[in-house]
Design a protein around this motif. Sequence first.
Motif, PDB file in Angstrom:
ATOM      1  N   TRP A   1       0.917  -0.991   0.173  1.00  0.00           N
ATOM      2  CA  TRP A   1       0.074  -0.408   0.004  1.00  0.00           C
ATOM      3  C   TRP A   1       1.121   1.139  -0.203  1.00  0.00           C
ATOM      4  CZ3 TRP A   1       0.124   3.702   3.916  1.00  0.00           C
ATOM      5  CH2 TRP A   1       0.911   3.258   4.888  1.00  0.00           C
ATOM      6  N   THR A   2       0.085   2.217  -0.366  1.00  0.00           N
ATOM      7  CA  THR A   2       0.684   3.754  -0.109  1.00  0.00           C
ATOM      8  C   THR A   2      -0.449   4.787   0.335  1.00  0.00           C
ATOM      9  OG1 THR A   2       1.734   5.520  -1.251  1.00  0.00           O
ATOM     10  CG2 THR A   2       1.161   4.107  -2.451  1.00  0.00           C
ATOM     11  N   GLU A   3       0.092   5.721   0.704  1.00  0.00           N
ATOM     12  CA  GLU A   3      -0.800   6.405   0.968  1.00  0.00           C
ATOM     13  C   GLU A   3      -1.096   7.523   0.223  1.00  0.00           C
ATOM     14  OE1 GLU A   3       3.205   6.924   1.533  1.00  0.00           O
ATOM     15  OE2 GLU A   3       3.657   8.907   2.178  1.00  0.00           O
ATOM     16  N   GLN A   4      -0.648   7.274  -1.165  1.00  0.00           N
ATOM     17  CA  GLN A   4      -0.887   8.562  -2.275  1.00  0.00           C
ATOM     18  C   GLN A   4      -2.453   7.311  -2.214  1.00  0.00           C
ATOM     19  OE1 GLN A   4      -0.122  10.700  -3.716  1.00  0.00           O
ATOM     20  NE2 GLN A   4       1.685  10.816  -1.845  1.00  0.00           N
ATOM     21  N   GLN A   5      -2.640   5.965  -2.278  1.00  0.00           N
ATOM     22  CA  GLN A   5      -4.086   5.065  -2.621  1.00  0.00           C
ATOM     23  C   GLN A   5      -5.345   6.206  -1.651  1.00  0.00           C
ATOM     24  OE1 GLN A   5      -3.036   1.221  -1.397  1.00  0.00           O
ATOM     25  NE2 GLN A   5      -4.671   0.988  -0.663  1.00  0.00           N
ATOM     26  N   PHE A   6      -4.702   6.574  -0.969  1.00  0.00           N
ATOM     27  CA  PHE A   6      -5.936   7.165   0.785  1.00  0.00           C
ATOM     28  C   PHE A   6      -6.598   8.264   0.077  1.00  0.00           C
ATOM     29  CE2 PHE A   6      -3.261   4.426   3.615  1.00  0.00           C
ATOM     30  CZ  PHE A   6      -4.215   3.024   3.282  1.00  0.00           C
ATOM     31  N   ALA A   7      -7.500   8.066   0.489  1.00  0.00           N
ATOM     32  CA  ALA A   7      -8.280   9.701  -0.594  1.00  0.00           C
ATOM     33  C   ALA A   7      -7.281  11.119   0.863  1.00  0.00           C
ATOM     34  CB  ALA A   7      -9.753   9.936  -0.318  1.00  0.00           C
ATOM     35  N   GLU A   8      -7.173  10.038   1.704  1.00  0.00           N
ATOM     36  CA  GLU A   8      -6.565  11.485   2.698  1.00  0.00           C
ATOM     37  C   GLU A   8      -5.135  12.185   2.019  1.00  0.00           C
ATOM     38  OE1 GLU A   8      -7.869   8.921   3.167  1.00  0.00           O
ATOM     39  OE2 GLU A   8      -9.148   8.802   4.631  1.00  0.00           O
TER      40      GLU A   8
END
Length: 555
Positions: free
Chosen positions: A138-145
Amino acid sequence: MARTLLTAAAIAASLLLPVAAQAQPADLVVTNAKIATLDAAGTMAQAIAVRDGRVVAVGSAAQMGAFTSPTTRTVDAGGRTVIPGLIDSHMHAVRAALSYSTEVNWIGAGTIAEAMARIRTAAANARPGGWLIVAGGWTEQQFAERRRPTMAELQEAAPNNPVYVQLFYEAVVMTPKALEALGVAPGTLPAGMKPTPDGAPGWMSGDIVGISALFDKLPKPTYDDNLAGTRAFFTELNRLGITGLVDPGGFSIAPSQYAALFELWREKALTLRVAYSVFAQKPGAELQEFRDLTQMLPMGFGDDMLKFNGLGERVTLAMYNNNFPDEAAKAKFYELIKWAAQRKLAVTIHWQENGSVDHLLGLYEKLNAEVPIKDLRWSIAHLDDASPQTLARMKALGIGWTMQDAMYFQGDRALAMRGEAARRMPPIGTALRSGVNVGAGTDAHRVASYNPFVALQWMLDGKTVSGKAMRGPDETPTREQALRLYTAGSAWFSFDEARRGTLEVGKLADFAVLDQDFFSVPLARIGKTTSLMTVVGGRVVYAAKPFGAASGPAP
Ligand SMILES: [Zn+2]
């Protein structure tokens, strides 16, 4: 001369096969389909017949009559698209499978709320006080936030369980319960880890060695978990149309941990084909280690479901992820690759940076003059910024390139660091034009999602997970080219492109009936594609509606 031989073989095949085929009906016929055979001419067919695990006919519906009897199972594909089974040429799948039944997965989660919901569900299903582990993917870029989850969010989602979350091989967050369970004194960090620059509570930084060492301290799944995880993970890959893998070993998996894979192979329960290599585990003693491990394991040993595919992707520790190897490291590496070439072992190696690849290619060129490696199907994994010169040198040495969708997750960072130069990362178009053998894949599951359709969409639109357009049109393949890289292209790396990767008479019957047409669906939706029926060697290994329970497995 080669052309004459091929023609003679083709004539022999055309004379003999229909006669043999008429004597025995097919086990399985799929009709009313749009079959991308990916043969040299790019033929689209309507129907395919399979007997004894191989394709016996592919063509029009009318041509299937000769292969159909009352014992033949006939499947009406309802006009759907059929593709050769996908092959990931660089997935740490054996390792991912061991813990698939005991880890929490954030692949495809679009928000932190969704990620936390998965933690909450896992906590509800876990043994009291059982560990919850997100091992990457996972990566933070996949989260809307566009941020990492906080330790407070993790504690709120799983107040009673130790939680460990890994971000690539860069950072880890552990809840207080997790630190306590590992015996880490309050206010200190586990060995090899540093505070993160932003000081976020619970988060810590590390490199691949430090994080792997920390990961190795976590409780291990049991052998039964390994078996259940391997079955479940391979079925999950079948759901996405995958029928084959080239597995490069990895950190945190020892030779003894291949037992579950071997047991499923022995039980004829593997649902996809695995070509595996051995990954150096003993720093400084790699040659001895490889000698010991391969004494009874010749190159290619195994069968069509499972076979030994040589060394790598870590060949020696001193040359692993090292842009500045010294002469001693290079000499030791040379001794090892010379031994491998003499044994005709394939070697795949992890190399990231074009800027330092001359260290490696120089040694390979020197070796090739001494012991030819041209036909041994050596390969380099990653190398997202490979230059045209590098690709030409690889082509001259017969070295293939396994290309992964690392830039899907990492592209925003590469764009920020490299600017315009990132627009050719990775150089898929240049590689195709250079004639180097290219396989597609993901490098899952710690640093990437294993979903091949996410990777295929990214190959075609060049967009990062945050939606930023990155790769330019020069480096973008067509849909058919992308599919070829994910099938026959990947099959090359285990010497299998003549046996699978296209749907032609005589080849292994590995294919997937897709839920949407890969060739005409809008680009932005390719990543959502799944298989409705996946066939490996003529056996239905995965089926969903309308091919599910009602159809049952093929005979
Ligand atoms: Zn690697």
